[in-house]
Design an enzyme around this catalytic site. Structure first.
Site, short mmCIF file in Angstrom:
data_model
loop_
_atom_site.label_atom_id
_atom_site.label_comp_id
_atom_site.label_asym_id
_atom_site.label_seq_id
_atom_site.Cartn_x
_atom_site.Cartn_y
_atom_site.Cartn_z
N SER A 231 0.81 -1.22 0.00
CA SER A 231 0.00 0.00 0.00
C SER A 231 0.85 1.27 0.00
CB SER A 231 -0.91 0.03 1.23
OG SER A 231 -1.65 -1.16 1.32
N1 SAH Z 1 -0.50 -5.18 3.86
C1 SAH Z 1 0.34 -5.54 2.75
C2 SAH Z 1 -0.26 -5.22 1.41
C3 SAH Z 1 -1.50 -5.95 1.16
S1 SAH Z 1 -1.89 -6.32 -0.50
C4 SAH Z 1 1.72 -4.92 2.88
O1 SAH Z 1 1.99 -4.21 3.85
O2 SAH Z 1 2.54 -5.16 2.01
C5 SAH Z 1 -3.21 -7.40 -0.15
C6 SAH Z 1 -2.78 -8.78 0.24
O3 SAH Z 1 -3.94 -9.47 0.67
C7 SAH Z 1 -2.20 -9.59 -0.91
O4 SAH Z 1 -0.94 -10.08 -0.55
C8 SAH Z 1 -3.20 -10.73 -1.09
O5 SAH Z 1 -2.62 -11.94 -1.49
C9 SAH Z 1 -3.81 -10.82 0.29
N2 SAH Z 1 -5.12 -11.47 0.36
C10 SAH Z 1 -6.13 -11.41 -0.53
N3 SAH Z 1 -7.19 -12.13 -0.09
C11 SAH Z 1 -6.84 -12.64 1.12
C12 SAH Z 1 -7.48 -13.47 2.07
N4 SAH Z 1 -8.72 -13.92 1.88
N5 SAH Z 1 -6.82 -13.79 3.19
C13 SAH Z 1 -5.55 -13.34 3.42
N6 SAH Z 1 -4.88 -12.58 2.55
C14 SAH Z 1 -5.51 -12.21 1.41
#
Ligand code: SAH
Length: 253
Positions: free
Chosen positions: A103
């Site tokens: 993000s």
């Molecule tokens: N917080 C992260 C960025 C998040 S991007 C950082 O600091 O880098 C969103 C993430 O959510 C992705 O890696 C994706 O694979 C994950 N994601 C999507 N659906 C999900 C789910 N149901 N459970 C856990 N993770 C999930």
């Protein structure tokens, strides 16, 4: 002949000594240059971080000094691979592996401030991604749990966090829609993937009086970052700003 060879043999030890001396001198100068260069790089990153906090986060209204300090500390560039590393402190999200994103720094600051994490609180993050958000949370409390649905990302984030020294962050490969029952209830929950609605299991695992921040809306276009407080067992919602997150999926990969 004998005489000449004798003189040459006498000269060798001297030449050798001089050669070794020159080598040591050159190595010492090189070492000094390398140290200066390393310091310069480290300074540059620290400077970029301070500037990021001042211009992108503080200037836009995030004022919790613990959050600002945490973001001055966490080496965001170590959560981003080449070829994007030099953009680590820029004002936008960046690609990580598996078509996911880290993000924008401002959004990390805004979400972290919104859930008001206190020392000793238990926090759950859904969507570990690079592990950066989890590292920021680790500056606020020792109890940080994070779930990631893509195995490759969960493993990489675990390694990155360990390498930098955030050993206390616990990462699970799984579907965050179901929360992490074992450590519930949580004082705060941060969801960093877009969902059409608040997953009921996450609300159940939130403590009474706890706060959850989650992007709610169309996962393939825009969402509203929503702050939800659990008051007498019911959700009280506050809409924050429009955002664009990657979708929350349900199938482990
Ligand atoms: N917080 C992260 C960025 C998040 S991007 C950082 O600091 O880098 C969103 C993430 O959510 C992705 O890696 C994706 O694979 C994950 N994601 C999507 N659906 C999900 C789910 N149901 N459970 C856990 N993770 C999930």
């Amino acid at each position: 002949m004998n005489d000449i060879r004798g003189k040459m043999e006498m000269k060798h030890p001297k030449n050798l000594k001089a050669g070794v001396g020159v080598c040591i001198f050159v190595l010492a100068v090189l070492a000094l240059f390398c140290r200066a260069d390393l310091k310069k790089t480290q300074n540059t990153y620290a400077e970029q971080r301070n500037q990021m906090v001042e211009e992108q986060i503080k200037n836009r209204g995030v004022s919790d000094s613990r959050v600002l300090d945490a973001m001055r500390e966490v080496p965001r560039h170590l959560f981003i691979d080449e070829p994007y590393r030099h953009l680590a402190y820029a004002d936008h999200p960046l690609p990580i592996q598996a078509q996911q994103t880290i993000s924008q720094p401002y959004i990390v600051g805004l979400m972290t401030e919104a859930v008001q994490v206190q020392k000793g609180d238990k926090v759950l993050e859904v969507g570990t991604g690079s592990g950066y958000q989890a590292a920021v949370l680790a500056h606020l409390t020792v109890h940080v749990y994070s779930i990631e649905i893509i195995k490759e990302l969960a493993e990489k984030a675990r390694q990155t966090l360990k390498k930098i020294g955030y050993d206390q962050v616990k990462i699970k490969w799984g579907d965050g829609n179901l929360g992490w029952e074992e450590h519930a209830p949580y004082d705060a929950i941060i969801v960093t993937a877009a969902s059409r609605k608040m997953p009921p299991a996450l609300f159940e695992q939130l403590k009474e009086g706890g706060l959850m921040v989650i992007p709610i809306g169309n996962p393939s276009s825009f969402q509203i970052l929503t702050l939800i407080e659990k008051k007498q067992g019911k959700p009280v919602r506050k809409e924050m700003i429009g955002v664009r997150f990657v979708p929350m999926t349900e199938r482990k990969r």
